[in-house]
Design a protein around this motif. Structure first.
Motif: not given
Lengths: 298, 226
Positions: B186-194
């Motif tokens: 979820y953090d990755h997605v939120e941080a746009m680290e797709y």
């Protein structure tokens, strides 16, 4: 949420849906029931508020009353929730337009916009995301502006805990200190900067807990699960003062200003109602509300 | 490589959590399942409903109430503090307790179904052969209900791995303590680290697929009894 429903209930429906009505009649569509009223869902911390027309029969009556009203689909950063509800109510009353607002973290809203979400404007919690949307072609060039400058506070639900100089960060041992995820939330990043500049970050790092958004961070502190937390002033300020607990307004020189920018998105490019809303945000009426909730203005 | 380390820590933590929770659930869930399968008590409906509750309630609701209950003003929080255990939110133990509650129906129900499918007869036959109740349970009921235990264990494990809402609400996203895979993702997605999000999401898909394949391939069909 409640206020949107209330307004529909007390008979103001008539002003709200003519644009939709015209569309429906313009391109004839099968299916009598034109929709349900008010589907409200909660997914995580994202609230979707939607109010849809009753029935085509009602809508035909409606068209005559006012032709200019329209719907605006808006994505708004979670920390701006409370003031946005006030501004939305005023805007709807003044303009006759209807706002459909989705609240969420800026990162999530970005992901949704980049993947085709129907938002017409974004009120972000930072200035980077609107800039990025503009660069990538999802935002309309030259429409970015700062609608509010966020203030960071150190807050506790315990009225006796936080002193007015923030000394508690240096002197006492604390159970848990909540911050918003610094990777994704500007208030979280600001909290980290402030602790570094105070020279207490090393001591405090082991007791940090992270909320996924500033809203959740507030929840951690409000429930008492975390003794202290860095939250947005807008979350704890009611008219004229701190609502509950104790707080320290973190001085401006301890963190980079949290500029919250808005941008018109391509889906709202040719919609007068959306442009009207963005202009309304800069009106003195809206700015009064924004200030009352503890934001500064550029 | 460096950016993969937090991901690995999250994977390790998740496996640890799911293993602990599954073992505890088998211990706690088996007597509940046995009781639910055998009892004629009027409380059966109520207890069954409480066990099944987490299937219906949104995880964020459960998480929110757990946060309040485990906090310093909540009943659980007061209890743990008076026992000198401190507060549960933001700790691994807190996650374990929350997961126990939230994954309970996924373990209890398959085992309960398996116990019910055995019927009275094998147990009565064993009793006529002078097996005591304890012996009947271990030598007859448990072996016959084996498929139910396997399903329950795998579902409980998998459901704990996939849990997100509750962990997010009471975990506090602390690396190596409460930051499990779903939260890291979820953090990755939120941080746009797709890109990193894809790796982790793909890994989870593969894992879930393998687990379910194992469940269906190796779990023998219930033996015919009676």
């Amino acid at each position: 949420m409640a206020l949107l429903l209330a307004e529909v209930d007390n008979g103001r429906v008539s002003r709200r849906f003519p644009e939709t009505a015209r569309n429906r009649i313009g391109r004839p569509k099968a299916g009598g029931i034109a929709s349900r009223l008010a589907g409200i869902t909660r997914q995580g911390n994202l609230q979707i508020v939607s109010v849809k027309p009753f029935s085509t029969a009602l809508l035909t009556v409606v068209i005559a009353t006012s032709a200019a009203a329209d719907e605006v689909r808006l994505a708004v950063a979670a920390n701006f929730n409370a003031p946005m509800h006030r501004i939305a109510a005023q805007f709807e009353k003044d303009s006759g337009h209807k706002l459909l607002i989705s609240f969420g973290s800026t990162g999530k809203l970005y992901g949704q916009i980049a993947n085709g979400a129907p938002f017409e404007a974004l009120l972000a919690a930072d200035s980077d995301t609107p800039a990025r949307l503009e660069r990538e072609g999802y935002g309309v060039l030259g429409t970015r502006f700062t609608y509010a400058i966020g203030k960071l506070v150190l807050w506790s639900a315990n009225p006796a805990l936080v002193d007015d100089r923030g000394d508690i960060l240096k002197t006492r041992s604390i159970g848990h200190l909540a911050i918003a995820n610094p990777k994704t939330a500007p208030y979280g990043a600001a909290a980290i900067t402030a602790m570094s500049r105070l020279g207490v970050i090393g001591k405090l790092r082991p007791i940090l807990v992270q909320g996924e958004s500033i809203a959740q961070t507030h929840q951690f502190v409000a429930s008492g699960a975390a003794e202290l937390g860095f939250v947005a002033l807008s979350q704890v300020q009611t008219e004229g003062g701190i609502g509950a607990g104790s707080a320290w307004l973190v001085p401006d020189n301890l963190y980079e200003a949290i500029r919250q920018d808005a941008i018109l998105l391509t889906k709202g490019r040719d919609k007068p109602a959306t442009t009207a809303l963005l202009a309304y945000l800069r009106s003195s009426k809206a700015q009064l509300v924004i200030r009352a909730y503890g934001y500064e203005l550029p | 490589m460096n950016s993969a380390l937090p991901d690995l820590a999250a994977v390790w933590l998740t496996l640890k959590l799911a293993t602990v929770v599954t073992i505890l659930l088998l211990i706690v869930g088996t007597p509940i399942a046995w009781w639910l399968a055998r009892t004629r008590s009027p409380l059966r409906g109520v207890v069954g409903a409480v066990v099944a509750l987490p299937i219906i309630l949104p995880p964020t609701v459960v998480g929110f109430y757990l946060l309040i209950a485990m906090g310093p003003h909540g009943p659980l929080g007061r209890l743990t503090e008076s026992l000198g255990l401190g507060l549960l939110p933001f700790t691994f133990s807190g996650l374990v307790i929350a997961s126990l509650f939230y994954s309970l129906p996924f373990v209890v129900q398959p085992i309960q179904n398996a116990f019910e499918a055995i019927g009275e007869r094998p147990l009565e036959v064993a009793a006529t052969l002078r097996a005591g109740p304890w012996d009947v349970f271990w030598s007859v009921a448990v072996p016959l209900a084996r498929p139910g235990f396997v399903s329950g264990a795998i579902l409980g494990f998998a459901h704990t791995v996939g849990e997100f809402g509750i962990v997010l609400m009471i975990g506090g996203n602390i690396p190596e303590r409460t930051r499990v895979v779903s939260v890291q993702l979820y953090d990755h997605v939120e941080a746009m680290e797709y890109a990193q999000a894809h790796w982790l999401a793909g890994g989870m898909m593969l894992f879930s697929f393998l687990v379910l394949t194992m469940l269906y391939a190796f779990n023998p069909r219930p033996r015919k009894t009676g």
